[in-house]
Design a protein around this motif. Structure first.
Motif, mmCIF file in Angstrom:
data_model
loop_
_atom_site.group_PDB
_atom_site.id
_atom_site.type_symbol
_atom_site.label_atom_id
_atom_site.label_comp_id
_atom_site.label_asym_id
_atom_site.label_seq_id
_atom_site.Cartn_x
_atom_site.Cartn_y
_atom_site.Cartn_z
ATOM 1 N N ALA A 6 0.843 -1.193 0.000
ATOM 2 C CA ALA A 6 0.000 0.000 0.000
ATOM 3 C C ALA A 6 0.878 1.243 0.000
ATOM 4 O O ALA A 6 2.031 1.210 0.415
ATOM 5 C CB ALA A 6 -0.907 -0.003 1.220
ATOM 6 N N SER A 7 0.298 2.318 -0.441
ATOM 7 C CA SER A 7 0.984 3.601 -0.485
ATOM 8 C C SER A 7 0.488 4.465 0.667
ATOM 9 O O SER A 7 -0.713 4.515 0.936
ATOM 10 C CB SER A 7 0.703 4.244 -1.843
ATOM 11 O OG SER A 7 0.733 5.611 -1.776
ATOM 12 N N LEU A 8 1.391 5.162 1.329
ATOM 13 C CA LEU A 8 1.029 6.025 2.443
ATOM 14 C C LEU A 8 0.586 7.411 1.987
ATOM 15 O O LEU A 8 0.009 8.158 2.763
ATOM 16 C CB LEU A 8 2.213 6.158 3.407
ATOM 17 C CG LEU A 8 2.670 4.854 4.054
ATOM 18 C CD1 LEU A 8 3.929 5.088 4.874
ATOM 19 C CD2 LEU A 8 1.573 4.252 4.901
ATOM 20 N N ALA A 56 9.265 6.076 -1.647
ATOM 21 C CA ALA A 56 9.264 5.731 -0.221
ATOM 22 C C ALA A 56 7.877 5.551 0.386
ATOM 23 O O ALA A 56 7.764 5.158 1.544
ATOM 24 C CB ALA A 56 10.036 6.786 0.565
ATOM 25 N N ALA A 57 6.825 5.813 -0.361
ATOM 26 C CA ALA A 57 5.467 5.739 0.190
ATOM 27 C C ALA A 57 4.972 4.311 0.380
ATOM 28 O O ALA A 57 3.979 4.088 1.059
ATOM 29 C CB ALA A 57 4.504 6.482 -0.731
ATOM 30 N N PHE A 58 5.652 3.345 -0.186
ATOM 31 C CA PHE A 58 5.116 1.988 -0.232
ATOM 32 C C PHE A 58 5.544 1.146 0.963
ATOM 33 O O PHE A 58 6.701 1.139 1.360
ATOM 34 C CB PHE A 58 5.531 1.320 -1.536
ATOM 35 C CG PHE A 58 4.967 2.036 -2.722
ATOM 36 C CD1 PHE A 58 3.679 1.767 -3.158
ATOM 37 C CD2 PHE A 58 5.692 3.017 -3.371
ATOM 38 C CE1 PHE A 58 3.132 2.459 -4.227
ATOM 39 C CE2 PHE A 58 5.162 3.715 -4.438
ATOM 40 C CZ PHE A 58 3.882 3.435 -4.868
ATOM 41 N N VAL A 59 4.566 0.431 1.532
ATOM 42 C CA VAL A 59 4.817 -0.466 2.662
ATOM 43 C C VAL A 59 4.167 -1.813 2.376
ATOM 44 O O VAL A 59 3.161 -1.901 1.666
ATOM 45 C CB VAL A 59 4.284 0.114 3.989
ATOM 46 C CG1 VAL A 59 5.090 1.319 4.415
ATOM 47 C CG2 VAL A 59 2.825 0.475 3.887
#
Length: 65
Positions: A6-8, A56-59
């Motif tokens: 998912a993207s933050l 960097a938004a992806f977790v």
């Protein structure tokens, strides 16, 4: 076990496409968490996408293996 990436925050479509292409390429030979890390490293090395905003938004949630 299932997992999801998912993207933050809202992210650029082009950089997201590049990241997912790299992720699925690496997923063939490494665990999910490492494939995502390597995909982020690949995108961050591309001209125009060096800034963490693009990658960097992806977790990864759930099963990381």
């Amino acid at each position: 076990m299932r997992s999801v990436i998912a993207s933050l925050w809202e992210v650029d479509d082009v950089s997201t496409s590049l990241l997912m292409q790299q992720f699925y390429k690496h997923l063939q030979t490494m665990p999910k968490v490492e494939a995502l890390r390597q995909a982020m490293a690949n995108v961050s090395a591309m001209p125009g996408f060096e800034h963490p905003f693009y990658w960097a938004a992806f977790v990864l949630y759930g099963d990381w293996q």
